[in-house]
Write an enzyme that holds these catalytic residues in place. Structure first.
Site: not given
Lengths: 228, 228
Positions: A45, A121, A49
């Site tokens: 994640e 993500e 991102d």
């Protein structure tokens, strides 16, 4: 393996299947199964991102070759946020494929925006690590291609007010005041008229809310200053 | 063209020279020459920041395959900040090649951290747009390859305290207190002994500052809890 259905929805087949497995594994699952020695999706994640911010930034720059950095940044924030990402995750049906702990399962973790946005993500990072930046770029482009033109308009509108403020602070040193001149129509269909009055400039804007009327007035003020 | 010297320092030759020119053009120059119809480096800086965050995130993930996302995030913040980026920009001699307005020139804009850091990010975006992500990755990797192992140690140390705090909040609900037990040696070469005492755990840590002694104590507490 069920994940092949997810791959179909993503239009992406993983060379390394452990990546998509990791992307779908929530920390609540790992916390309940410390013996399994598997990793949750939080590192992915973190990486995803960053991939997403870069790709959306680049797509916005291409789509809007003339708007300044501050606007690009605001537009990106409108696109890359939990609600928006969860919406895409739902559309892709990611929730079904998540590995969750029992507690999260009971409290409907599969439907939570935060868990879905994080997993989306993580999926982006999984693609990035699997076959590189260009694959991740194409994947994100395909998910956001309809949203970018649609979402940019309010973001650009928003900018008239801030732009006017910047200009006035530099050139006139007096902040513009917005005055409601008129409010008409029934509650569900009001029209507002707002004026800005400074130096020798007096303009009015109209809109269906105070906010849009102010934006309209700010736009007209910028026009009368020959700035837009 | 002077910029060829900069290309040499960057070990990168641009296919599209307008990109490196734009990367070196500060807004103060454009503001003074509105007639020239050239763009300042702010849009590139916006994009370069995102490229940098992704590449540093990825490099940290590779270097530290086992540390959690929160630590990666803190380590990245230690690497990607104005002071650090300005340092690299100085090493590359970017200041010499900046197009500045007269005001910035007079107030030594060429030496300002903010202007140098922004220009460095803009250069990264220029490379990214010129020949793609992999070129930008290699460029950033070469600039940071010595910094990543060096800077990570304090960041990792820092983490023992926060890690302990997290663990204790979840399992014991009482925050750990750090107590200075001893402080010895001359001013320029002190040694601190710090203790942590909670539940049935009592550990002491030592260090050349209160902070490092606390980190050491937190590390020992985590060891005695079998967490690290």
């Amino acid at each position: 393996m069920q994940l092949s259905k997810l791959e179909k929805k993503l239009s992406y087949i993983f060379k390394d299947k452990t990546l998509i497995q990791e992307a779908c594994r929530h920390s609540s699952f790992v916390n309940e199964h410390p013996d399994k020695l598997v990793r949750d999706n939080e590192r992915l994640e973190f990486l995803g991102d960053a991939v997403l911010n870069l790709v959306i930034g680049h797509l916005l720059m291409k789509q809007y070759p003339d708007i300044p950095e501050g606007d690009l940044s605001r537009m990106r924030a409108n696109l890359v946020n939990e609600i928006q990402l969860a919406k895409i995750a739902r559309f892709l049906g990611i929730g079904k494929y998540l590995e969750l702990g029992k507690g999260e399962e009971q409290t409907k973790g599969r439907e939570k925006n935060s868990i879905l946005a994080d997993a989306f993500e993580a999926v982006i990072a999984a693609i990035y690590l699997d076959t590189g930046f260009n694959s991740a770029f194409d994947f994100i482009d395909s998910q956001f291609s309809k949203l970018i033109p649609k979402m940019s308009v309010p973001a650009l509108n928003y900018d008239y007010k801030s732009k006017l403020q910047e200009v006035i602070q530099v050139n006139h040193k007096v902040m513009p005041g917005y005055k409601i001149e008129n409010e008409s129509g029934p509650d569900h269909d009001k029209t507002f008229v707002v004026s800005i009055n400074f130096d020798n400039i007096k303009v009015t804007g109209t809109g269906k809310s105070k906010k849009t009327a102010e934006q309209d007035a700010a736009k007209k003020a910028l026009e009368s200053l020959n700035i837009i």
